[in-house]
Design an enzyme around this catalytic site. Sequence first.
Site, short mmCIF file in Angstrom:
data_model
loop_
_atom_site.label_atom_id
_atom_site.label_comp_id
_atom_site.label_asym_id
_atom_site.label_seq_id
_atom_site.Cartn_x
_atom_site.Cartn_y
_atom_site.Cartn_z
N ASP A 12 36.47 -2.28 -5.32
CA ASP A 12 36.77 -1.26 -4.32
C ASP A 12 36.46 -1.71 -2.91
OD1 ASP A 12 34.04 -1.29 -4.66
OD2 ASP A 12 33.88 0.77 -5.39
N PHE A 583 16.79 2.06 -14.07
CA PHE A 583 17.75 2.05 -12.96
C PHE A 583 19.07 1.57 -13.54
CE2 PHE A 583 20.28 -0.19 -9.88
CZ PHE A 583 20.15 0.52 -8.71
#
Length: 722
Positions: A12, A583
Amino acid sequence: METRYSTCVFCDGGCAVKAEFEGDCMRVGPADRAFPAFCSKARLIDEYRLHPDRLTKPLKNVGERGNPSWQEISWDQALDEIAERLHTVVETYGAPAVAFAEMPLNVGFGGITRRFMSRLGSPNYTAPTALCMGNTAQVHRAAYGWFSLPNWEATDCVVYFGQHRDEERWPAEYLALKGALARGASLIVVDPRETPTAKLATHHLRIRYGTDAALALGWLHVIIEEGLYDRAFVESQCLGFDDLAQRVAAYPPARVAEICGIDEEAVCTTARVYARAHAAIIPWGVVGDMQRNSTSLLQAQCALRAICGFLNTSERVLGPSVGGVTNAELSRFDWLPADKRALQLGCDTHPLLTFAASSLYREANERAGVPYEPDILAESCSCDPATLFRAMRGEGPYPVKALFSVANNTTMSYAGQQGIVDAFMGQDLVVVFEHWMTPTACLADYVLPGDMWAERDVLGSAFDVGPGFVAGQAFRKPVGACKNWYYVVKGLADRLGFAEDFPWEDEHALYDWRLAPLGVTWDDLVRQGGAANELVAIGKFVTPSGSVELKSSVLEQLGFDPLPAYEEPTDPAADDSYRYILFAGSRDRKSYNTNLHQIPSLRAEEPEPRLFINPADARDEALAEGQWCVVESAYGQVELMVHLDEAQPVGTLRIPHGWWKPEAATSQAKLESARLHNDGMLFPDADWNLDPAQGVPNLRGGIHGRVRARSSLSSAASAEGD
């Protein structure tokens, strides 16, 4: 020699690329040699498009869902049967029983899917941008009326919340960062890990995972307490400053330092560096989109930009535009009546991204002269993913019985992965538009072979943020029977009686229609490189009040706290045996989300999904480099390869995102591979783990886990050839 230009979407980052042709030989490089934003993935177009596993013909599942037997069929048969089954679902359950999950960046047709849904009568659209920039845009909209963009050329202070940029991850921004640092800009990095980007920093704050919002509130406290804000801008352009000041008074540096696990003076010093800069920027970073406190963190960042006077100087708020047909105009949200909008899933639980929030800007849009309902980054007017998947499982206010997964691996793209798979199992119709037989495609009734970005002419941008149109040219012809997404939408629209609302014979006719108000055609755009709309609210704020809303009237009207705050994330099911903070959501350098694991040259550099663990923790668990291990939360488990990493904070585990093994031979093995390795197995989509206003899941601190050596090779792993 012929040259063509496009935008790479192998990730992206959106790098501008060009292809130079001499006969059949194609050489791909950066579009601008003076700004060579380019990574290794962009050179692999032919390796990708000609891969032997690429889907090139429409497929019909003549077996069972989850245990498919694939039959090649023609496009006409596929579209005939899909249209007939879609009509049956609508007649039986109503149009809102049809949902779409789409990655607009990958298909290149802006609002065409939303147009089809508006005509069909369904409000239930979502995209992975719901937890990646699209949700950030909605918080920015609540504060400013639009998404803010950093001015890299002007900045003298960059603040990164968790971002790590290099030649492979957003190389254009990496070049911009290097240019800013070369000009003498300071860099503040907020990141528990000591990444290569953090090593470039003037100040590196190694906060605890998930405490970013507390730090931002502490900065606001220091800036307001010490009078470092821009009084003139606050008094003339902002609403809610006194309420904000009262709120952040509860976050003095000592308290924030304790929450974040850093030194108190570091909180004060970095707040002053930011506030005293001439042109500071806080670029977007995905870390803010995947937290329980996401709305508050993003609100606090918006407040920092505003009160320090950086809006429309070093942080640009462009606002909506008119002229050429925008993606939002193409979507025709006005075709959806109020009763259908009211049925949008999540509008009563996590409404910030839904029609319920969008309707609150109606008067502001009218004042600005915007004749359509804006859609910023394809996540305005969208349903809530977790609520959608519950409805697909029969747990919602009404059933959802048909799902179109368009250019995204839906089952692996959100939290609560097993629940999403269960949701797919109960559908009457699943259609997947894809390049590969992904785990999601393995659950489909029909798999439609899509073209890839270098095989299509595309009118950009896919998102309404700036006012420009650009031409992305096809470098190669689509392989096999691969088609673009407009071909599919047009084919279904014609079969369902919507032909008059999709009158364009092909994508080029659609592009010419969209560009006609600017007096240009697609061919003109190719020759001149771009065209621009007129900004209708430049320098203004298209919020309900017309001002920067430090205290959000939109959040308040939706029933939420209108001011930012910090809430310590909890994990109610974890006991003391889950000693590590997890995480997740991290992207590998050589892949993009769940894609590109098929490419041999990339896979050779990152062959296995890796767990990042501090060596001290690895010693405690008797784990060694390269050893396979099992990471468990109270909600699921995954199998990963141990990687010892001094940069990883003690007591934490970093889990990769999007891992499955395309080489798995059978559909069952592909599904099991996704269960074995993807982070979505570890994180629930229960309400307690979601940001209340947005519905985004907490993946960045708060969920606890444990790790152990894998005792033996699992049967699924054996099938994959681990």
